[in-house]
Design an enzyme around this catalytic site. Structure first.
Site, PDB file in Angstrom:
ATOM      1  N   ARG A   1       0.838  -1.185   0.000  1.00  0.00           N
ATOM      2  CA  ARG A   1       0.000   0.000   0.000  1.00  0.00           C
ATOM      3  C   ARG A   1       0.865   1.224   0.000  1.00  0.00           C
ATOM      4  O   ARG A   1       2.007   1.196   0.436  1.00  0.00           O
ATOM      5  CB  ARG A   1      -0.849   0.050   1.270  1.00  0.00           C
ATOM      6  CG  ARG A   1      -2.072  -0.716   1.229  1.00  0.00           C
ATOM      7  CD  ARG A   1      -3.002  -0.470   2.391  1.00  0.00           C
ATOM      8  NE  ARG A   1      -2.446   0.159   3.568  1.00  0.00           N
ATOM      9  CZ  ARG A   1      -2.818  -0.102   4.790  1.00  0.00           C
ATOM     10  NH1 ARG A   1      -3.707  -1.014   5.015  1.00  0.00           N
ATOM     11  NH2 ARG A   1      -2.302   0.543   5.796  1.00  0.00           N
ATOM     12  N   ARG A  57       1.002   3.461 -16.410  1.00  0.00           N
ATOM     13  CA  ARG A  57       1.305   2.883 -17.726  1.00  0.00           C
ATOM     14  C   ARG A  57       2.207   3.824 -18.531  1.00  0.00           C
ATOM     15  O   ARG A  57       3.144   3.377 -19.174  1.00  0.00           O
ATOM     16  CB  ARG A  57       0.027   2.609 -18.508  1.00  0.00           C
ATOM     17  CG  ARG A  57      -0.737   1.425 -17.959  1.00  0.00           C
ATOM     18  CD  ARG A  57      -1.217   0.517 -19.057  1.00  0.00           C
ATOM     19  NE  ARG A  57      -2.357  -0.268 -18.645  1.00  0.00           N
ATOM     20  CZ  ARG A  57      -2.285  -1.431 -18.036  1.00  0.00           C
ATOM     21  NH1 ARG A  57      -1.122  -1.940 -17.710  1.00  0.00           N
ATOM     22  NH2 ARG A  57      -3.380  -2.086 -17.723  1.00  0.00           N
ATOM     23  N   CYS A  69      -8.774   2.186 -11.360  1.00  0.00           N
ATOM     24  CA  CYS A  69      -8.698   3.442 -10.626  1.00  0.00           C
ATOM     25  C   CYS A  69     -10.110   3.891 -10.264  1.00  0.00           C
ATOM     26  O   CYS A  69     -10.999   3.881 -11.113  1.00  0.00           O
ATOM     27  CB  CYS A  69      -8.001   4.515 -11.468  1.00  0.00           C
ATOM     28  SG  CYS A  69      -7.677   6.043 -10.554  1.00  0.00           S
ATOM     29  N   GLU A  72     -12.018   8.432  -4.622  1.00  0.00           N
ATOM     30  CA  GLU A  72     -12.187   8.338  -3.172  1.00  0.00           C
ATOM     31  C   GLU A  72     -13.551   8.887  -2.757  1.00  0.00           C
ATOM     32  O   GLU A  72     -14.049   9.852  -3.359  1.00  0.00           O
ATOM     33  CB  GLU A  72     -11.126   9.181  -2.457  1.00  0.00           C
ATOM     34  CG  GLU A  72      -9.764   8.579  -2.423  1.00  0.00           C
ATOM     35  CD  GLU A  72      -9.632   7.464  -1.414  1.00  0.00           C
ATOM     36  OE1 GLU A  72     -10.245   7.506  -0.331  1.00  0.00           O
ATOM     37  OE2 GLU A  72      -8.890   6.537  -1.721  1.00  0.00           O
ATOM     38  N   ARG A  84      -3.882   7.113  -3.869  1.00  0.00           N
ATOM     39  CA  ARG A  84      -3.570   5.937  -3.063  1.00  0.00           C
ATOM     40  C   ARG A  84      -3.411   4.734  -3.988  1.00  0.00           C
ATOM     41  O   ARG A  84      -3.998   4.689  -5.063  1.00  0.00           O
ATOM     42  CB  ARG A  84      -4.689   5.669  -2.059  1.00  0.00           C
ATOM     43  CG  ARG A  84      -4.794   6.695  -0.966  1.00  0.00           C
ATOM     44  CD  ARG A  84      -5.984   6.367  -0.055  1.00  0.00           C
ATOM     45  NE  ARG A  84      -6.034   7.197   1.114  1.00  0.00           N
ATOM     46  CZ  ARG A  84      -6.588   8.405   1.156  1.00  0.00           C
ATOM     47  NH1 ARG A  84      -7.128   8.932   0.072  1.00  0.00           N
ATOM     48  NH2 ARG A  84      -6.599   9.108   2.273  1.00  0.00           N
ATOM     49  N   TYR A 101       4.372   6.130   2.010  1.00  0.00           N
ATOM     50  CA  TYR A 101       3.543   7.332   2.035  1.00  0.00           C
ATOM     51  C   TYR A 101       4.456   8.527   1.803  1.00  0.00           C
ATOM     52  O   TYR A 101       5.333   8.803   2.618  1.00  0.00           O
ATOM     53  CB  TYR A 101       2.803   7.451   3.371  1.00  0.00           C
ATOM     54  CG  TYR A 101       1.698   6.421   3.477  1.00  0.00           C
ATOM     55  CD1 TYR A 101       0.387   6.759   3.175  1.00  0.00           C
ATOM     56  CD2 TYR A 101       1.985   5.110   3.833  1.00  0.00           C
ATOM     57  CE1 TYR A 101      -0.621   5.807   3.237  1.00  0.00           C
ATOM     58  CE2 TYR A 101       0.977   4.155   3.895  1.00  0.00           C
ATOM     59  CZ  TYR A 101      -0.317   4.510   3.599  1.00  0.00           C
ATOM     60  OH  TYR A 101      -1.311   3.573   3.649  1.00  0.00           O
ATOM     61  N   ARG A 109      -0.485   8.400   7.671  1.00  0.00           N
ATOM     62  CA  ARG A 109      -0.002   7.282   8.485  1.00  0.00           C
ATOM     63  C   ARG A 109       1.217   7.710   9.282  1.00  0.00           C
ATOM     64  O   ARG A 109       2.340   7.279   9.018  1.00  0.00           O
ATOM     65  CB  ARG A 109       0.345   6.091   7.584  1.00  0.00           C
ATOM     66  CG  ARG A 109      -0.827   5.409   6.923  1.00  0.00           C
ATOM     67  CD  ARG A 109      -1.796   4.739   7.921  1.00  0.00           C
ATOM     68  NE  ARG A 109      -1.147   3.814   8.829  1.00  0.00           N
ATOM     69  CZ  ARG A 109      -1.062   2.508   8.633  1.00  0.00           C
ATOM     70  NH1 ARG A 109      -1.571   1.961   7.555  1.00  0.00           N
ATOM     71  NH2 ARG A 109      -0.463   1.737   9.511  1.00  0.00           N
TER      72      ARG A 109
END
Length: 114
Positions: A1, A57, A69, A72, A84, A101, A109
């Site tokens: 992630r 890509r 994709c 959010e 993200r 991150y 985070r």
């Protein structure tokens, strides 16, 4: 992630941020593209210039990897201009995954800050 942010909604900004994030995730986790099952990106609704999957890509990654994709969900007080990524890999865990991150996304985070 992982996640990153861009300062401005632009094709060049999104391309650069996605390339940096993806490169760093591969490097920190010692991953090759052959080990990746799929990649899921999300981006905040204020990023409209480029889809993060198209940016990865364009950077030369994932020519044979399924990409997706999504936008959010909009939440009051959320961090703006965020991209993200969640990467599913095809092997037993080689080591503890390292989450990446970058930029202002490091505030998402704080427990992972070095």
């Amino acid at each position: 992630r992982g996640a990153t942010t861009v300062e401005f909604d632009s094709v060049a900004g999104i391309d650069e941020a996605v390339k940096e994030l993806f490169t760093e995730i591969l490097a920190q986790n010692n991953l090759t593209e052959e080990e990746i099952s799929f990649v899921l990106f999300s981006q905040t609704s204020d990023l409209k210039s480029r889809n993060a999957a198209a940016a990865v890509r364009k950077a030369g990654f994932c020519s044979a990897v399924p990409l997706f994709c999504v936008q959010e969900a909009e939440i009051n007080g959320m961090l703006d201009k965020v991209i993200r990524v969640l990467i599913q890999v095809n092997h037993p865990r080689k080591s503890e995954p390292k989450m990446v991150y970058l930029n202002r996304a490091s505030n998402l985070r704080p427990d992972l800050k070095r």
